[in-house]
Design a protein around this motif. Structure first.
Motif, mmCIF file in Angstrom:
data_model
loop_
_atom_site.group_PDB
_atom_site.id
_atom_site.type_symbol
_atom_site.label_atom_id
_atom_site.label_comp_id
_atom_site.label_asym_id
_atom_site.label_seq_id
_atom_site.Cartn_x
_atom_site.Cartn_y
_atom_site.Cartn_z
ATOM 1 N N VAL A 147 41.468 37.302 32.596
ATOM 2 C CA VAL A 147 42.000 37.700 31.285
ATOM 3 C C VAL A 147 42.399 39.171 31.277
ATOM 4 C CG1 VAL A 147 40.759 35.898 30.039
ATOM 5 C CG2 VAL A 147 39.686 38.113 30.325
ATOM 6 N N PHE A 148 41.661 40.008 31.999
ATOM 7 C CA PHE A 148 42.007 41.432 32.039
ATOM 8 C C PHE A 148 43.305 41.660 32.811
ATOM 9 C CE2 PHE A 148 37.758 42.196 30.486
ATOM 10 C CZ PHE A 148 37.903 43.352 29.739
ATOM 11 N N ALA A 166 46.141 40.738 30.434
ATOM 12 C CA ALA A 166 46.295 41.791 29.417
ATOM 13 C C ALA A 166 46.914 43.045 30.022
ATOM 14 C CB ALA A 166 44.938 42.115 28.791
ATOM 15 N N THR A 167 46.567 43.348 31.266
ATOM 16 C CA THR A 167 47.152 44.504 31.944
ATOM 17 C C THR A 167 48.660 44.348 32.086
ATOM 18 O OG1 THR A 167 45.115 44.930 33.167
ATOM 19 C CG2 THR A 167 47.138 45.837 34.090
ATOM 20 N N LEU A 217 46.135 46.536 24.570
ATOM 21 C CA LEU A 217 45.210 45.921 25.528
ATOM 22 C C LEU A 217 44.245 44.965 24.836
ATOM 23 C CD1 LEU A 217 43.893 45.699 28.356
ATOM 24 C CD2 LEU A 217 42.459 47.660 27.709
ATOM 25 N N VAL A 218 43.592 45.433 23.772
ATOM 26 C CA VAL A 218 42.544 44.599 23.177
ATOM 27 C C VAL A 218 43.125 43.455 22.339
ATOM 28 C CG1 VAL A 218 40.678 46.283 23.271
ATOM 29 C CG2 VAL A 218 42.247 46.312 21.323
ATOM 30 N N CYS A 237 45.826 41.883 23.089
ATOM 31 C CA CYS A 237 46.205 40.891 24.093
ATOM 32 C C CYS A 237 44.982 40.146 24.614
ATOM 33 C CB CYS A 237 46.953 41.557 25.240
ATOM 34 S SG CYS A 237 48.627 42.074 24.785
ATOM 35 N N LEU A 238 43.873 40.840 24.747
ATOM 36 C CA LEU A 238 42.636 40.158 25.127
ATOM 37 C C LEU A 238 42.255 39.111 24.083
ATOM 38 C CD1 LEU A 238 40.483 43.097 26.572
ATOM 39 C CD2 LEU A 238 41.382 41.130 27.823
ATOM 40 N N LEU A 281 41.951 35.338 25.275
ATOM 41 C CA LEU A 281 40.648 34.691 25.127
ATOM 42 C C LEU A 281 40.746 33.476 24.208
ATOM 43 C CD1 LEU A 281 38.514 37.934 24.817
ATOM 44 C CD2 LEU A 281 38.322 36.264 26.667
ATOM 45 N N CYS A 296 36.546 42.088 20.598
ATOM 46 C CA CYS A 296 37.908 42.574 20.819
ATOM 47 C C CYS A 296 38.673 42.722 19.509
ATOM 48 C CB CYS A 296 38.654 41.643 21.772
ATOM 49 S SG CYS A 296 38.056 41.707 23.472
#
Length: 297
Positions: free
Chosen positions: A149-150, A153-154, A180-181, A183-184, A188, A221
């Motif tokens: 997931v990171f 998001a990156t 970033l968050v 998108c997390l 998720l 998040c």
């Protein structure tokens, strides 16, 4: 247009109506680039040539992300054949041969090269880094819980940084954190939907998740998204104090998405949620009006 919660055809089924090479590039996902790359243009004056460079950067990311989708389908073709929805994708369904898919990838790469040459080294470097990260994701990193997931998001953060490079603007740290968050949150939510619909069979990384765990990190998040957005408005945005009136809209959008994921069992297609859900669209219209009308007046 349908509300989330009503029955809609999955993206893979809808794309089966498109020519196979176009379907392989997943045009339904292209709005991700339109939503993220131009963000640095918000809240400050900019010249027409800046807008053109950002538009070209957006086109470059459309080509790059399409190339990533093609590589992803090449890597996952056997697994996709066993998935109830993804089996409709061009490679998995047999509408397209592996050779044709490789040719499509080469065409996309060929179109990307002159776009990067025009954009210059800064933006080109960001796009190439995006390709490297997502290539590693397609062939390995997507199978590692949390890291998967990171990495996704990156990819959105790199789109944003590409927009900064193309526009010649200084990076706004709080906006980067917010992207970033948020998108997390979206990713998720998608993982939670996948866990409930198809279990861990199709996506090995899902063995590292449970619905309860995903609910906890979704809440975390979401809170970080609001903190980042508030700090962006107060310190970096270039909008006046009136922009704080949009905070309830941001909070409502998060609540609505969590409702779609947790209550309605949706979230499998975050882009569709953002662009097709009538409640989300109405909220976004109010949000845009609160931001832009005072500036235009």
């Amino acid at each position: 247009m349908t509300q989330l919660g009503e029955k809609t055809q999955p993206a893979a089924v809808r794309s089966s109506r498109l020519p196979a090479p176009l379907a392989l590039a997943r045009p339904g996902q292209w709005p991700k680039n339109l939503l993220v790359v131009p963000l640095p243009l918000l809240g400050a004056g900019w010249q027409a040539d800046t807008g053109l460079r950002v538009a070209l950067a957006t086109a470059a990311f459309v080509l790059a992300s399409s190339l990533v989708y093609v590589l992803n389908d090449i890597a996952d073709v056997e697994r996709d054949k066993r998935h109830p929805v993804k089996r409709h994708r061009p490679l998995a369904s047999g509408r397209m041969s592996m050779g044709s898919a490789v040719t499509t990838a080469l065409v996309l790469a060929g179109l990307l090269v002159p776009a990067l040459a025009v954009l210059g080294t800064g933006t080109a470097a960001v796009v190439l880094l995006y390709l490297a990260v997502n290539g590693a994701y397609s062939f390995k990193l997507k199978h590692l819980p949390l890291l998967d997931v990171f990495v996704v998001a990156t990819g959105f953060v790199l789109r944003l940084l590409g927009g900064y490079q193309a526009g010649g603007r200084a990076v706004e740290v709080w906006l980067v954190l917010t992207v970033l968050v948020v998108c997390l949150v979206l990713i998720l939510g998608k993982r939670r939907h996948e866990l409930g619909v198809s279990g861990t069979g199709h996506r090995p990384a899902l063995v590292g998740y449970s619905a309860h765990f995903l609910d906890l990190v979704l809440v975390l998040c979401s809170a970080l998204t609001m903190i980042g957005y508030l700090m962006y408005l107060r310190t970096e945005s270039g909008f006046g104090d009136h922009a704080l009136l949009t905070v309830p809209c941001a909070l409502f959008a998060l609540f609505r998405y969590l409702q779609v994921v947790v209550v309605d069992g949706g979230g499998g297609e975050p882009v569709r949620t953002l662009l097709r859900d009538r409640t989300m669209l109405a909220n976004s219209s109010v949000w845009a009006a609160l931001l832009l009308v005072p500036v235009l007046l």
